[in-house]
Scaffold this motif. Structure first.
Motif, PDB file in Angstrom:
ATOM      1  N   LYS A   1       5.422 -21.301  -4.922  1.00 27.55           N
ATOM      2  CA  LYS A   1       4.681 -20.180  -4.116  1.00 27.55           C
ATOM      3  C   LYS A   1       3.408 -20.602  -3.574  1.00 27.55           C
ATOM      4  O   LYS A   1       3.203 -20.244  -2.421  1.00 27.55           O
ATOM      5  CB  LYS A   1       4.376 -18.923  -5.403  1.00 27.55           C
ATOM      6  CG  LYS A   1       5.543 -18.401  -5.743  1.00 27.55           C
ATOM      7  CD  LYS A   1       5.243 -17.258  -6.806  1.00 27.55           C
ATOM      8  CE  LYS A   1       6.655 -16.771  -7.545  1.00 27.55           C
ATOM      9  NZ  LYS A   1       6.251 -15.735  -8.608  1.00 27.55           N
ATOM     10  N   LEU A   2       2.727 -21.444  -4.089  1.00 25.46           N
ATOM     11  CA  LEU A   2       1.367 -21.876  -3.692  1.00 25.46           C
ATOM     12  C   LEU A   2       1.601 -22.670  -2.408  1.00 25.46           C
ATOM     13  O   LEU A   2       0.965 -22.374  -1.248  1.00 25.46           O
ATOM     14  CB  LEU A   2       0.608 -22.790  -4.536  1.00 25.46           C
ATOM     15  CG  LEU A   2       0.075 -22.329  -5.681  1.00 25.46           C
ATOM     16  CD1 LEU A   2      -0.418 -23.367  -6.588  1.00 25.46           C
ATOM     17  CD2 LEU A   2      -0.898 -21.305  -5.379  1.00 25.46           C
TER      18      LEU A   2
ATOM     19  N   ASN B   1      -6.452 -19.975   2.196  1.00 28.44           N
ATOM     20  CA  ASN B   1      -7.385 -19.222   1.590  1.00 28.44           C
ATOM     21  C   ASN B   1      -6.677 -18.602   0.520  1.00 28.44           C
ATOM     22  O   ASN B   1      -7.464 -18.460  -0.791  1.00 28.44           O
ATOM     23  CB  ASN B   1      -8.084 -18.191   2.610  1.00 28.44           C
ATOM     24  CG  ASN B   1      -6.841 -17.364   3.371  1.00 28.44           C
ATOM     25  OD1 ASN B   1      -5.599 -17.695   3.204  1.00 28.44           O
ATOM     26  ND2 ASN B   1      -7.217 -16.311   3.861  1.00 28.44           N
ATOM     27  N   LEU B   2      -5.633 -18.057   0.482  1.00 27.81           N
ATOM     28  CA  LEU B   2      -4.831 -17.207  -0.635  1.00 27.81           C
ATOM     29  C   LEU B   2      -4.490 -18.191  -1.577  1.00 27.81           C
ATOM     30  O   LEU B   2      -4.569 -17.905  -2.842  1.00 27.81           O
ATOM     31  CB  LEU B   2      -3.661 -16.436   0.087  1.00 27.81           C
ATOM     32  CG  LEU B   2      -3.988 -15.458   0.753  1.00 27.81           C
ATOM     33  CD1 LEU B   2      -2.896 -14.728   1.312  1.00 27.81           C
ATOM     34  CD2 LEU B   2      -5.218 -14.456   0.441  1.00 27.81           C
ATOM     35  N   ARG B   3      -4.187 -19.568  -1.410  1.00 23.80           N
ATOM     36  CA  ARG B   3      -3.578 -20.355  -2.332  1.00 23.80           C
ATOM     37  C   ARG B   3      -4.970 -20.828  -3.154  1.00 23.80           C
ATOM     38  O   ARG B   3      -4.988 -20.744  -4.239  1.00 23.80           O
ATOM     39  CB  ARG B   3      -3.417 -21.723  -1.542  1.00 23.80           C
ATOM     40  CG  ARG B   3      -2.834 -22.804  -2.536  1.00 23.80           C
ATOM     41  CD  ARG B   3      -2.506 -24.012  -1.596  1.00 23.80           C
ATOM     42  NE  ARG B   3      -1.782 -23.827  -0.490  1.00 23.80           N
ATOM     43  CZ  ARG B   3      -1.627 -24.562   0.632  1.00 23.80           C
ATOM     44  NH1 ARG B   3      -2.166 -25.620   0.572  1.00 23.80           N
ATOM     45  NH2 ARG B   3      -1.133 -24.329   1.698  1.00 23.80           N
ATOM     46  N   LYS B   4      -6.069 -21.168  -2.672  1.00 20.57           N
ATOM     47  CA  LYS B   4      -7.358 -21.088  -3.380  1.00 20.57           C
ATOM     48  C   LYS B   4      -7.718 -20.158  -4.317  1.00 20.57           C
ATOM     49  O   LYS B   4      -8.205 -20.489  -5.255  1.00 20.57           O
ATOM     50  CB  LYS B   4      -8.344 -21.587  -2.152  1.00 20.57           C
ATOM     51  CG  LYS B   4      -8.377 -22.998  -1.566  1.00 20.57           C
ATOM     52  CD  LYS B   4      -9.448 -23.254  -0.797  1.00 20.57           C
ATOM     53  CE  LYS B   4      -9.532 -24.576  -0.286  1.00 20.57           C
ATOM     54  NZ  LYS B   4     -10.508 -24.981   0.579  1.00 20.57           N
ATOM     55  N   MET B   5      -7.443 -19.010  -3.804  1.00 19.00           N
ATOM     56  CA  MET B   5      -7.982 -17.769  -4.637  1.00 19.00           C
ATOM     57  C   MET B   5      -7.064 -17.607  -5.822  1.00 19.00           C
ATOM     58  O   MET B   5      -7.478 -17.257  -6.882  1.00 19.00           O
ATOM     59  CB  MET B   5      -7.820 -16.525  -3.583  1.00 19.00           C
ATOM     60  CG  MET B   5      -8.621 -15.325  -4.446  1.00 19.00           C
ATOM     61  SD  MET B   5      -8.360 -13.882  -3.257  1.00 19.00           S
ATOM     62  CE  MET B   5      -6.602 -13.682  -2.803  1.00 19.00           C
ATOM     63  N   ALA B   6      -5.565 -17.915  -5.587  1.00 15.95           N
ATOM     64  CA  ALA B   6      -4.674 -17.783  -6.644  1.00 15.95           C
ATOM     65  C   ALA B   6      -4.874 -18.867  -7.624  1.00 15.95           C
ATOM     66  O   ALA B   6      -4.684 -18.313  -9.005  1.00 15.95           O
ATOM     67  CB  ALA B   6      -3.076 -18.002  -5.872  1.00 15.95           C
ATOM     68  N   VAL B   7      -5.252 -19.788  -7.226  1.00 11.62           N
ATOM     69  CA  VAL B   7      -5.524 -21.081  -8.247  1.00 11.62           C
ATOM     70  C   VAL B   7      -6.601 -20.580  -9.047  1.00 11.62           C
ATOM     71  O   VAL B   7      -6.896 -20.917 -10.192  1.00 11.62           O
ATOM     72  CB  VAL B   7      -5.479 -22.411  -7.493  1.00 11.62           C
ATOM     73  CG1 VAL B   7      -5.988 -23.649  -8.554  1.00 11.62           C
ATOM     74  CG2 VAL B   7      -4.517 -22.790  -6.919  1.00 11.62           C
TER      75      VAL B   7
END
Length: 281
Positions: free
Chosen positions: A37-38, A44-50
């Motif tokens: 999914k990442l 930006n959304l990837r960093k926020m999810a992590v």
């Protein structure tokens, strides 16, 4: 009636109807963060999810994609040989510098000469001993006055500017080395070999070489070139209070033609065409 009952019991109908337990498991799986999914998310959304998963102490499922190995990190026979030659060369330079420092300290007449003296500074010292040197003092805002010794018989403005660049950079490098040695002394490290192994990171030219760049108690070094500095800064003769035309005769004009005598005092000033009304218009 039988036909309708057969329709209700058909396998296609049964596959469409899901128990509530399976629905709950599927929603739970959809909320789990995976590396697959990442990869589909923007940066930006990837960093926020992590970051959110790290705050909740939730693991990221799946296999993490391995980074490509940098080919420069692979130790080949040629690179190992180059590393060995480089270390031997650095060791030879360190021993030569130590021996030169010992020789200069033993001779009283040469005790004031630094062991890392540049070619320009050395020629200036020889010219002073022979009585044919031209000494110029350059004032810098917030910094110490720069003493430039020219060994040429009739030095030009281009030679003066080149000497200013070389001598100021050499002094800045010595100042950085002194700071590093003082820091090591405070830490209790007295091994000279350790100090020699540590390289002093100095840019090719910095804003500190012209004016003080100290802000908020520490130095902000702006990495710029001398070509840019000479476009923004010019020299002013303090004795006559007249700016020096360093573009005269394409920099081949002698100091005598420009009215700069021996032991004259110059100063760095901003050029009008870059910091005055001509730039705004």
């Amino acid at each position: 009636m039988d036909r309708s009952g057969n329709r209700d019991r058909s396998p296609c109908k049964r596959s469409r109807i899901e128990p509530p337990i399976l629905k709950g498991k599927r929603t739970e799986r959809s909320n789990v963060l995976t590396y697959k999914k990442l990869q589909k998310m923007p940066l930006n959304l990837r960093k926020m999810a992590v970051r959110e998963a790290r705050y909740r102490n939730e693991p990221i499922l799946g296999k993490k994609k391995k980074r490509r190995r940098n080919p420069q990190d692979v130790k080949t026979a040629r690179r190992l040989r180059n590393d060995f030659d480089r270390s031997e060369h650095n060791a030879m330079l360190a021993s030569t510098s130590q021996e030169l420092r010992r020789i200069l300290q033993d001779i009283e007449a040469l005790s004031d000469i630094p062991h890392d003296i540049t070619n320009t500074e050395l020629r200036g010292e020889i010219a002073i001993a022979e009585g044919r040197a031209t000494t110029i003092y350059v004032q810098r805002d917030g910094l110490s006055t720069l003493t430039v010794v020219l060994h040429q018989h009739e030095p030009t403005i281009a030679q003066l500017k080149r000497a200013i660049a070389l001598i100021s950079r050499a002094q800045h490098k010595r100042r950085q080395r002194e700071r590093c040695q003082e820091r090591l002394r405070r830490r209790g490290i007295a091994d000279d070999s350790y100090e020699r192994r540590q390289p002093v990171a100095v840019a090719s030219s910095t804003g500190e070489l012209v004016h003080s760049a100290q802000r908020n108690g520490h130095d902000h070094r702006a990495f710029v070139s001398w070509r840019f500095l000479w476009r923004c800064f010019g020299l002013l003769n303090v004795d006559t209070n007249q700016p020096i035309d360093d573009q005269r005769s394409s920099g081949r004009a002698t100091l005598e033609e420009l009215g700069i005598e021996n032991a004259a005092t110059l100063k760095f000033v901003h050029r009008v065409k870059y910091f005055g009304r001509q730039r705004q218009s």
